[in-house]
Write a protein that holds these residues in place. Structure first.
Motif, PDB file in Angstrom:
ATOM      1  N   LYS A 101       0.820  -1.215   0.000  1.00  0.00           N
ATOM      2  CA  LYS A 101       0.000   0.000   0.000  1.00  0.00           C
ATOM      3  C   LYS A 101       0.852   1.262   0.000  1.00  0.00           C
ATOM      4  N   VAL A 102       2.033   1.200   0.601  1.00  0.00           N
ATOM      5  CA  VAL A 102       2.872   2.400   0.708  1.00  0.00           C
ATOM      6  C   VAL A 102       4.097   2.360  -0.207  1.00  0.00           C
ATOM      7  N   ALA A 103       4.214   1.311  -1.007  1.00  0.00           N
ATOM      8  CA  ALA A 103       5.420   1.128  -1.822  1.00  0.00           C
ATOM      9  C   ALA A 103       5.683   2.309  -2.743  1.00  0.00           C
ATOM     10  N   ASN A 104       4.635   2.905  -3.290  1.00  0.00           N
ATOM     11  CA  ASN A 104       4.800   4.017  -4.226  1.00  0.00           C
ATOM     12  C   ASN A 104       4.465   5.376  -3.624  1.00  0.00           C
ATOM     13  N   GLU A 105       4.343   5.412  -2.304  1.00  0.00           N
ATOM     14  CA  GLU A 105       4.056   6.670  -1.611  1.00  0.00           C
ATOM     15  C   GLU A 105       5.372   7.405  -1.307  1.00  0.00           C
ATOM     16  N   PRO A 106       5.303   8.731  -1.090  1.00  0.00           N
ATOM     17  CA  PRO A 106       6.527   9.472  -0.761  1.00  0.00           C
ATOM     18  C   PRO A 106       7.084   9.082   0.603  1.00  0.00           C
ATOM     19  N   THR A 107       8.389   9.267   0.768  1.00  0.00           N
ATOM     20  CA  THR A 107       9.007   9.035   2.077  1.00  0.00           C
ATOM     21  C   THR A 107       8.693  10.214   2.996  1.00  0.00           C
ATOM     22  N   PHE A 108       8.960  10.032   4.289  1.00  0.00           N
ATOM     23  CA  PHE A 108       8.705  11.131   5.219  1.00  0.00           C
ATOM     24  C   PHE A 108       9.581  12.334   4.887  1.00  0.00           C
ATOM     25  N   LYS A 109      10.823  12.065   4.498  1.00  0.00           N
ATOM     26  CA  LYS A 109      11.715  13.171   4.151  1.00  0.00           C
ATOM     27  C   LYS A 109      11.144  13.998   3.011  1.00  0.00           C
ATOM     28  N   GLU A 110      10.533  13.327   2.044  1.00  0.00           N
ATOM     29  CA  GLU A 110       9.935  14.041   0.916  1.00  0.00           C
ATOM     30  C   GLU A 110       8.706  14.848   1.343  1.00  0.00           C
ATOM     31  N   LEU A 111       8.021  14.395   2.382  1.00  0.00           N
ATOM     32  CA  LEU A 111       6.822  15.079   2.866  1.00  0.00           C
ATOM     33  C   LEU A 111       7.116  16.073   3.984  1.00  0.00           C
ATOM     34  N   SER A 112       8.317  16.032   4.535  1.00  0.00           N
ATOM     35  CA  SER A 112       8.619  16.775   5.762  1.00  0.00           C
ATOM     36  C   SER A 112       8.358  18.273   5.638  1.00  0.00           C
ATOM     37  N   GLY A 113       8.642  18.847   4.476  1.00  0.00           N
ATOM     38  CA  GLY A 113       8.407  20.278   4.289  1.00  0.00           C
ATOM     39  C   GLY A 113       6.937  20.625   4.400  1.00  0.00           C
ATOM     40  N   GLN A 114       6.067  19.837   3.746  1.00  0.00           N
ATOM     41  CA  GLN A 114       4.628  20.077   3.811  1.00  0.00           C
ATOM     42  C   GLN A 114       4.110  19.916   5.236  1.00  0.00           C
ATOM     43  N   ILE A 115       4.561  18.858   5.895  1.00  0.00           N
ATOM     44  CA  ILE A 115       4.089  18.580   7.253  1.00  0.00           C
ATOM     45  C   ILE A 115       4.530  19.682   8.208  1.00  0.00           C
ATOM     46  N   TYR A 116       5.800  20.065   8.125  1.00  0.00           N
ATOM     47  CA  TYR A 116       6.296  21.104   9.028  1.00  0.00           C
ATOM     48  C   TYR A 116       5.600  22.443   8.771  1.00  0.00           C
ATOM     49  N   ASN A 117       5.372  22.775   7.517  1.00  0.00           N
ATOM     50  CA  ASN A 117       4.697  24.037   7.203  1.00  0.00           C
ATOM     51  C   ASN A 117       3.289  24.081   7.785  1.00  0.00           C
ATOM     52  N   MET A 118       2.664  22.925   7.904  1.00  0.00           N
ATOM     53  CA  MET A 118       1.307  22.892   8.449  1.00  0.00           C
ATOM     54  C   MET A 118       1.295  23.060   9.961  1.00  0.00           C
ATOM     55  N   ILE A 119       2.347  22.593  10.655  1.00  0.00           N
ATOM     56  CA  ILE A 119       2.339  22.621  12.127  1.00  0.00           C
ATOM     57  C   ILE A 119       3.227  23.697  12.737  1.00  0.00           C
ATOM     58  N   LYS A 120       4.059  24.370  11.934  1.00  0.00           N
ATOM     59  CA  LYS A 120       5.113  25.214  12.502  1.00  0.00           C
ATOM     60  C   LYS A 120       4.597  26.387  13.330  1.00  0.00           C
ATOM     61  N   ASP A 121       3.381  26.871  13.048  1.00  0.00           N
ATOM     62  CA  ASP A 121       2.841  28.011  13.782  1.00  0.00           C
ATOM     63  C   ASP A 121       1.806  27.586  14.810  1.00  0.00           C
ATOM     64  N   SER A 122       1.754  26.290  15.129  1.00  0.00           N
ATOM     65  CA  SER A 122       0.614  25.753  15.882  1.00  0.00           C
ATOM     66  C   SER A 122       1.003  25.049  17.166  1.00  0.00           C
ATOM     67  N   ASP A 123       0.054  25.033  18.109  1.00  0.00           N
ATOM     68  CA  ASP A 123       0.120  24.107  19.217  1.00  0.00           C
ATOM     69  C   ASP A 123      -0.269  22.733  18.681  1.00  0.00           C
ATOM     70  N   LEU A 124      -0.003  21.685  19.461  1.00  0.00           N
ATOM     71  CA  LEU A 124      -0.271  20.321  19.006  1.00  0.00           C
ATOM     72  C   LEU A 124      -1.206  19.607  19.975  1.00  0.00           C
ATOM     73  N   ALA A 125      -2.028  18.722  19.441  1.00  0.00           N
ATOM     74  CA  ALA A 125      -2.927  17.933  20.280  1.00  0.00           C
ATOM     75  C   ALA A 125      -3.097  16.555  19.671  1.00  0.00           C
ATOM     76  N   GLY A 126      -3.316  15.580  20.539  1.00  0.00           N
ATOM     77  CA  GLY A 126      -3.534  14.221  20.065  1.00  0.00           C
ATOM     78  C   GLY A 126      -3.979  13.336  21.205  1.00  0.00           C
TER      79      GLY A 126
END
Length: 258
Positions: free
Chosen positions: A67-92
């Protein structure tokens, strides 16, 4: 009840190859971002972990190697992910003990200098456990009156966590609708690093919480036994723990120079 926010907050959930913060990898991440003005956005990514997903982990979340064989690696996604959370508090849900430490490891591994210095975190599981002692599915049924469909899907768990926090604020008037106060309420211990190898004592000084130097001041150990720093840096400790230890060592050095 809507959340009272001074800054955005990102609810997020991870599905992973396992539960070892230092070794395991993300295979799915969902982020639900809520802004102070009420706007919301949601993103979900499947991630190629660049390692085999253990069968037992696949049984939990249903994500296979194929299912994930052709998906991007975390390193490839890291910029998008960080840009989404960089100005935010976190919850989970159990985020302080697992999701945030593992996310931090992945970001640091990808070359993103992530830390929690200018943000707070709210662990919805801690509120739940302090108030009711249950699991995520039970929490969703208890607080929201609904069965949690697709449990262990990152997106479903993330949305459920958001709804649970709002319901908790409705149910418990003693809880302040304030992210900083909720963060203080959900913090289990005064850890300096996510993994809890370095904590604060009653005087606010960093101490080791493990091994032969358990309870000893970090600065004192580093001064009296310099090789201990190198041992930790070369051993299988989380990257964030090593980052924190390096910062303490540099601070001590700068204090000496000044």
């Amino acid at each position: 009840m809507e959340l009272k926010l001074n800054r955005p907050i990102c609810f997020f959930d991870l599905e992973t190859t396992g539960v070892d913060v230092a070794k395991d990898r993300i295979v799915e991440i969902a982020i639900f971002k809520v802004y102070p003005n009420g706007n919301k956005e949601s993103k979900t990514w499947l991630v190629n972990p660049e390692m085999k997903i253990p069968f037992l982990s696949t049984q939990v979340h249903g994500i296979t190697d194929e299912k994930v064989a052709n998906e991007p690696t975390f390193k490839e996604l890291s910029g998008q992910i960080y840009n989404m959370i960089k100005d935010s508090d976190l919850a989970g849900f159990n985020s302080d003990r697992f999701d945030i430490p593992l996310l931090a490891e992945e970001l640091l591994r990808a070359g993103v200098d992530f830390d929690m210095k200018n943000r707070v975190s709210v662990d919805v599981q801690t509120i739940f456990h302090k108030m009711e002692e249950r699991t995520l599915s039970a929490a969703y049924k208890f607080y929201c009156g609904q069965l949690l469909e697709n449990a262990h899907s990152a997106e479903a768990d993330t949305m459920a966590t958001y709804e649970i926090l709002k319901a908790q604020l409705e149910r418990y008037p003693e809880l302040e609708n304030d992210m900083k106060l909720l963060s203080e309420f959900t913090t289990r211990k005064k850890s300096v690093d996510f993994a809890g190898f370095i904590a604060l004592n009653d005087k606010g000084q960093e101490i080791f919480t493990f091994g032969k130097h358990k309870g000893a001041l970090v600065e004192k150990v580093l001064e009296e036994e310099p090789g201990y720093f190198g041992w930790i840096q070369n051993a299988d400790f989380p990257l964030y723990t090593k980052k924190v230890l390096t910062a303490i060592k540099l601070r001590k050095l700068n204090n000496k120079l000044s």
